[in-house]
Design a protein around this motif. Structure first.
Motif, PDB file in Angstrom:
ATOM      1  N   LEU B  19     -40.735 -10.187  84.387  1.00 56.10           N
ATOM      2  CA  LEU B  19     -40.046 -10.739  83.225  1.00 56.10           C
ATOM      3  C   LEU B  19     -38.594 -11.105  83.503  1.00 56.10           C
ATOM      4  CD1 LEU B  19     -41.248  -8.397  80.344  1.00 56.10           C
ATOM      5  CD2 LEU B  19     -41.616 -10.866  80.472  1.00 56.10           C
ATOM      6  N   LYS B  20     -38.097 -10.742  84.691  1.00 52.58           N
ATOM      7  CA  LYS B  20     -36.660 -10.761  84.871  1.00 52.58           C
ATOM      8  C   LYS B  20     -36.026 -12.153  84.841  1.00 52.58           C
ATOM      9  CE  LYS B  20     -36.596 -11.280  89.771  1.00 52.58           C
ATOM     10  NZ  LYS B  20     -37.733 -12.181  89.647  1.00 52.58           N
ATOM     11  N   ASP B  21     -36.743 -13.155  85.371  1.00 53.79           N
ATOM     12  CA  ASP B  21     -36.117 -14.463  85.550  1.00 53.79           C
ATOM     13  C   ASP B  21     -35.636 -15.103  84.263  1.00 53.79           C
ATOM     14  OD1 ASP B  21     -36.277 -14.481  88.219  1.00 53.79           O
ATOM     15  OD2 ASP B  21     -38.144 -15.624  88.336  1.00 53.79           O
ATOM     16  N   VAL B  22     -36.381 -14.863  83.192  1.00 47.77           N
ATOM     17  CA  VAL B  22     -36.043 -15.551  81.948  1.00 47.77           C
ATOM     18  C   VAL B  22     -34.673 -15.157  81.439  1.00 47.77           C
ATOM     19  CG1 VAL B  22     -38.425 -15.857  81.243  1.00 47.77           C
ATOM     20  CG2 VAL B  22     -37.219 -13.769  80.581  1.00 47.77           C
ATOM     21  N   VAL B  23     -34.197 -13.992  81.850  1.00 45.45           N
ATOM     22  CA  VAL B  23     -32.933 -13.518  81.310  1.00 45.45           C
ATOM     23  C   VAL B  23     -31.741 -14.240  81.912  1.00 45.45           C
ATOM     24  CG1 VAL B  23     -31.478 -11.493  80.924  1.00 45.45           C
ATOM     25  CG2 VAL B  23     -33.964 -11.266  80.952  1.00 45.45           C
ATOM     26  N   SER B  24     -31.803 -14.523  83.210  1.00 45.06           N
ATOM     27  CA  SER B  24     -30.563 -14.857  83.899  1.00 45.06           C
ATOM     28  C   SER B  24     -30.338 -16.339  84.154  1.00 45.06           C
ATOM     29  CB  SER B  24     -30.511 -14.098  85.227  1.00 45.06           C
ATOM     30  OG  SER B  24     -31.649 -14.381  85.987  1.00 45.06           O
ATOM     31  N   GLY B  25     -31.394 -17.136  84.318  1.00 39.47           N
ATOM     32  CA  GLY B  25     -31.174 -18.529  84.694  1.00 39.47           C
ATOM     33  C   GLY B  25     -30.912 -18.633  86.183  1.00 39.47           C
ATOM     34  N   SER B  26     -30.663 -19.849  86.656  1.00 37.67           N
ATOM     35  CA  SER B  26     -30.646 -20.049  88.104  1.00 37.67           C
ATOM     36  C   SER B  26     -29.319 -20.576  88.649  1.00 37.67           C
ATOM     37  CB  SER B  26     -31.759 -21.020  88.475  1.00 37.67           C
ATOM     38  OG  SER B  26     -31.538 -22.235  87.806  1.00 37.67           O
ATOM     39  N   ILE B  27     -28.302 -20.664  87.836  1.00 37.59           N
ATOM     40  CA  ILE B  27     -27.031 -21.187  88.331  1.00 37.59           C
ATOM     41  C   ILE B  27     -26.489 -20.280  89.432  1.00 37.59           C
ATOM     42  CG2 ILE B  27     -24.604 -21.642  87.728  1.00 37.59           C
ATOM     43  CD1 ILE B  27     -26.314 -23.660  86.427  1.00 37.59           C
ATOM     44  N   LEU B 291     -17.204  -5.381  90.172  1.00 37.35           N
ATOM     45  CA  LEU B 291     -17.179  -5.794  88.764  1.00 37.35           C
ATOM     46  C   LEU B 291     -16.197  -6.924  88.521  1.00 37.35           C
ATOM     47  CD1 LEU B 291     -17.306  -2.559  86.612  1.00 37.35           C
ATOM     48  CD2 LEU B 291     -19.022  -4.334  86.803  1.00 37.35           C
ATOM     49  N   ARG B 292     -15.134  -6.941  89.303  1.00 45.58           N
ATOM     50  CA  ARG B 292     -14.187  -8.054  89.193  1.00 45.58           C
ATOM     51  C   ARG B 292     -14.800  -9.322  89.775  1.00 45.58           C
ATOM     52  NH1 ARG B 292     -11.333 -11.507  91.874  1.00 45.58           N
ATOM     53  NH2 ARG B 292     -12.171 -10.709  93.852  1.00 45.58           N
ATOM     54  N   TRP B 293     -15.333  -9.178  90.953  1.00 43.03           N
ATOM     55  CA  TRP B 293     -15.841 -10.326  91.726  1.00 43.03           C
ATOM     56  C   TRP B 293     -17.046 -10.970  91.036  1.00 43.03           C
ATOM     57  CZ3 TRP B 293     -20.321 -10.135  95.230  1.00 43.03           C
ATOM     58  CH2 TRP B 293     -20.400 -11.249  96.078  1.00 43.03           C
ATOM     59  N   GLU B 294     -17.992 -10.160  90.602  1.00 41.13           N
ATOM     60  CA  GLU B 294     -19.189 -10.678  89.932  1.00 41.13           C
ATOM     61  C   GLU B 294     -19.557  -9.754  88.767  1.00 41.13           C
ATOM     62  OE1 GLU B 294     -20.937 -13.321  89.956  1.00 41.13           O
ATOM     63  OE2 GLU B 294     -20.820 -14.269  91.926  1.00 41.13           O
ATOM     64  N   PRO B 295     -18.882  -9.897  87.621  1.00 40.42           N
ATOM     65  CA  PRO B 295     -19.263  -9.034  86.493  1.00 40.42           C
ATOM     66  C   PRO B 295     -20.691  -9.368  86.042  1.00 40.42           C
ATOM     67  CG  PRO B 295     -17.750 -10.758  85.770  1.00 40.42           C
ATOM     68  CD  PRO B 295     -17.830 -10.851  87.269  1.00 40.42           C
ATOM     69  N   PRO B 296     -21.517  -8.357  85.792  1.00 45.85           N
ATOM     70  CA  PRO B 296     -22.909  -8.630  85.419  1.00 45.85           C
ATOM     71  C   PRO B 296     -23.021  -9.359  84.074  1.00 45.85           C
ATOM     72  CG  PRO B 296     -22.424  -6.284  85.217  1.00 45.85           C
ATOM     73  CD  PRO B 296     -21.241  -6.917  85.893  1.00 45.85           C
ATOM     74  N   VAL B 297     -22.116  -9.073  83.168  1.00 48.69           N
ATOM     75  CA  VAL B 297     -22.032  -9.815  81.909  1.00 48.69           C
ATOM     76  C   VAL B 297     -20.810 -10.694  82.027  1.00 48.69           C
ATOM     77  CG1 VAL B 297     -21.698  -9.663  79.411  1.00 48.69           C
ATOM     78  CG2 VAL B 297     -23.068  -7.937  80.602  1.00 48.69           C
ATOM     79  N   ILE B 395     -26.426 -14.394  94.489  1.00 46.77           N
ATOM     80  CA  ILE B 395     -26.308 -14.035  93.074  1.00 46.77           C
ATOM     81  C   ILE B 395     -26.571 -15.286  92.245  1.00 46.77           C
ATOM     82  CG2 ILE B 395     -24.637 -13.329  91.300  1.00 46.77           C
ATOM     83  CD1 ILE B 395     -23.398 -11.492  93.487  1.00 46.77           C
ATOM     84  N   ALA B 396     -27.323 -15.127  91.164  1.00 44.70           N
ATOM     85  CA  ALA B 396     -27.603 -16.270  90.293  1.00 44.70           C
ATOM     86  C   ALA B 396     -27.516 -15.837  88.837  1.00 44.70           C
ATOM     87  CB  ALA B 396     -28.989 -16.847  90.589  1.00 44.70           C
ATOM     88  N   GLY B 397     -27.344 -16.835  87.968  1.00 41.55           N
ATOM     89  CA  GLY B 397     -27.317 -16.563  86.535  1.00 41.55           C
ATOM     90  C   GLY B 397     -26.065 -17.116  85.899  1.00 41.55           C
ATOM     91  N   MET B 398     -26.073 -17.180  84.570  1.00 42.26           N
ATOM     92  CA  MET B 398     -24.902 -17.675  83.862  1.00 42.26           C
ATOM     93  C   MET B 398     -24.325 -16.570  82.978  1.00 42.26           C
ATOM     94  SD  MET B 398     -22.742 -19.989  83.517  1.00 42.26           S
ATOM     95  CE  MET B 398     -23.239 -21.602  84.080  1.00 42.26           C
ATOM     96  N   ALA B 399     -24.967 -16.238  81.879  1.00 41.26           N
ATOM     97  CA  ALA B 399     -24.447 -15.184  81.010  1.00 41.26           C
ATOM     98  C   ALA B 399     -24.583 -13.814  81.672  1.00 41.26           C
ATOM     99  CB  ALA B 399     -25.163 -15.191  79.665  1.00 41.26           C
ATOM    100  N   PHE B 400     -25.692 -13.627  82.381  1.00 44.45           N
ATOM    101  CA  PHE B 400     -25.894 -12.429  83.200  1.00 44.45           C
ATOM    102  C   PHE B 400     -26.042 -12.879  84.643  1.00 44.45           C
ATOM    103  CE2 PHE B 400     -27.929 -11.405  79.114  1.00 44.45           C
ATOM    104  CZ  PHE B 400     -27.315 -10.201  78.796  1.00 44.45           C
ATOM    105  N   ARG B 401     -25.408 -12.173  85.558  1.00 44.73           N
ATOM    106  CA  ARG B 401     -25.509 -12.565  86.964  1.00 44.73           C
ATOM    107  C   ARG B 401     -25.828 -11.384  87.867  1.00 44.73           C
ATOM    108  NH1 ARG B 401     -23.786 -17.165  88.963  1.00 44.73           N
ATOM    109  NH2 ARG B 401     -22.733 -16.345  90.804  1.00 44.73           N
TER     110      ARG B 401
END
Lengths: 76, 413
Positions: B19-27, B291-297, B395-401
């Motif tokens: 189910l994970k892919d739907v959350v993050s997107g591919s950017i 967390l600075r470099w790639e914050p998950p949110v 790392i990929a994703g937009m709102a979550f990465r």
């Protein structure tokens, strides 16, 4: 050698995030009611104290030297 | 419980990872565009396209605002009188219920004080050895004799959900359902009906658990919540359901991604890996830098309560404001070489946990969980490296990465 730093916490602002305790556990602690308290200002090096003060999410921590407040981000 | 019996059958074939892919997107890398826009101005009004297309502006609403600068994000998060969290009443409120996320002062302060004691670092210490280390060790047991593993699929993706489930005192047989509902709830933006159904399922499930804990309190968060009292106020059942639901995206999604981002940073820069491997006291700065470099949110929202200006830009009362934490954390005006992960950099302040009165309630849990996970991996696997035969992860994703996979090799034991 500089005069030692004094650490003050504004309890009206402090919301007990505990972020200061994370960075400087020898200097800060959380009281029973969830406020940060200073246990020993001299127990942490100044760089860490500065990180703890700047990282306070509500800006409740100020650093003082010789009765003068240090501006945020000032290099020691 | 009848509900968990029926769900267990369905859970047998369920792999939550699917189910994970739907959350993050591919950017992959939204940061060059963020730098470009920040250099133009740290505050923008109107729709913004960071690679996934711009939202269509609603002509009946004030122009939306996007904030790219560190100082500007901090200014907004500190001024919670001007910038309200009520913006979360909409979608989040409908799915989660009324939570501290959407409250302003003074309600927020009181509601947060009720749950905050359970998340203090000293209270969390008791979970460190008897819980987090146990969970991580069990996960490692399942692949340590193999000599290779995908650390996302086999460790980071699974451990925070199991930790939260154990902190809530849930029976082990329910973990699989719990994790599934957690992911379905978190990915509500991708599948609304499924998310709402998960929200309802969680309410029914928690109602049963709360009844049990009232009758027989245990050493767990739900027992704490049904008993807590602050200034004469207690939590209603509805408030507890809402808080427990909020824990899922807040406590599961974020920690798994943050731990993966730190691992990726270490695995792709051997000098950083070696530094932490050889000196574990560097962990605080290693994790904070991740967390600075790639914050998950990467984004949080506020709504302007009155006309105001920010960095000289006019903001209309009622405007929704997107604070790009990822962009703020890489502000060139604050950090040297901001796109580089460097645990030894001088400036360590960041907004990866947010800032202001709503700063992440679970920050100490996240820090501890991730530390235990990394230390346990180091202790059990030794000096693991990226699998040279696998594609280099990213790392990929937009709102979550976070990274989708972390294939590693190590000496099998």
């Amino acid at each position: 050698m500089n005069e030692p730093l004094d650490v003050k916490i504004d309890w009206d602002r402090c919301m007990g995030s505990g972020n200061c305790v994370f960075w400087a556990p020898q200097t800060f602690d959380l009281s029973e009611d969830g406020h940060a308290v200073v246990i020993d200002a001299s127990a942490t090096d100044e760089e860490r104290l500065r990180i703890a003060a700047e990282g306070c999410p509500v800006g409740a921590i100020s650093l003082w030297r010789g009765g003068v407040e240090l501006p945020a981000g000032e290099e020691s | 419980m009848a509900s968990s019996d029926t769900a267990n059958t369905a859970a047998a074939a369920f792999d939550p990872y699917e189910l994970k892919d739907v959350v993050s997107g591919s950017i992959r890398d939204p940061y060059p565009k963020m730098h470009e826009l920040r250099r133009e101005c740290p505050v923008h009004t109107g729709p913004i396209d960071l690679g996934e297309g711009a939202d269509i502006a609603d002509p009946n609403r004030p122009a939306p605002v996007t904030v790219f600068g560190f100082d500007e994000v901090v200014q907004v998060l500190r001024d919670n009188g001007t910038y309200s969290s009520s913006v979360y009443e909409g979608v989040m409120g409908m799915v989660m219920g009324r939570t501290i996320l959407q409250m302003d002062e003074p309600d927020h302060r009181i509601a947060r004080a009720m749950v905050a004691p359970s998340f203090r670092s000293k209270v969390l210490e008791r979970w460190e050895e008897e819980l987090v280390a146990v969970v991580v060790n069990e996960l490692i047991d399942s692949f340590i004799d193999r000599g290779h593993a995908d650390l996302v699929r086999e460790v980071t993706f699974n451990f925070p959900a199991q930790v939260i489930a154990r902190i809530l005192g849930l029976p082990r047989a329910d973990y699989s359902n719990f994790q599934r509902w957690a992911i379905e709830l978190t990915s509500v933006a991708a599948n609304w009906e499924r998310g709402v159904a998960a929200s309802e399922a969680l309410r029914a499930y928690f109602a049963g658990v709360m009844e049990e804990r009232r009758a027989a309190p245990g050493d767990d968060l739900i027992s704490d919540l049904v008993r807590v009292e602050v200034e004469g106020s207690t939590l209603s059942d509805e408030e507890i359901y809402s808080f427990l639901r909020l824990l899922l995206p807040a406590g599961v999604e974020t920690t798994y991604r943050a731990t993966g981002n730190l691992l990726l940073a270490l695995l792709t820069d051997r000098s950083q890996f070696d530094a932490l491997y050889n000196d574990r006291t560097l962990y605080p700065q290693a994790f904070e830098e991740a967390l600075r470099w790639e914050p998950p949110v990467t984004v949080i929202l506020r709504r302007a309560m009155r006309d105001t200006t920010l960095a000289g830009v006019h903001i209309e009362a009622g405007a929704d404001i997107a604070l790009l934490l990822g962009a703020a954390n890489r502000d060139e005006r604050k950090y040297t070489d901001p796109d580089r992960y460097d645990m030894f950099r001088e400036i360590r302040q960041h907004v990866g946990f947010g800032f202001g009165v709503h700063v992440c309630l679970g920050m100490h849990l996240a820090r501890m969980e991730s530390r235990v996970a990394i230390n346990t991996l180091f202790d059990r696997l030794g000096e693991f490296t990226l699998d040279p035969d696998a594609e280099v992860p990213h790392i990929a994703g937009m709102a979550f990465r976070s990274p989708l996979s972390l294939p590693v090799v190590f000496a099998a034991r």
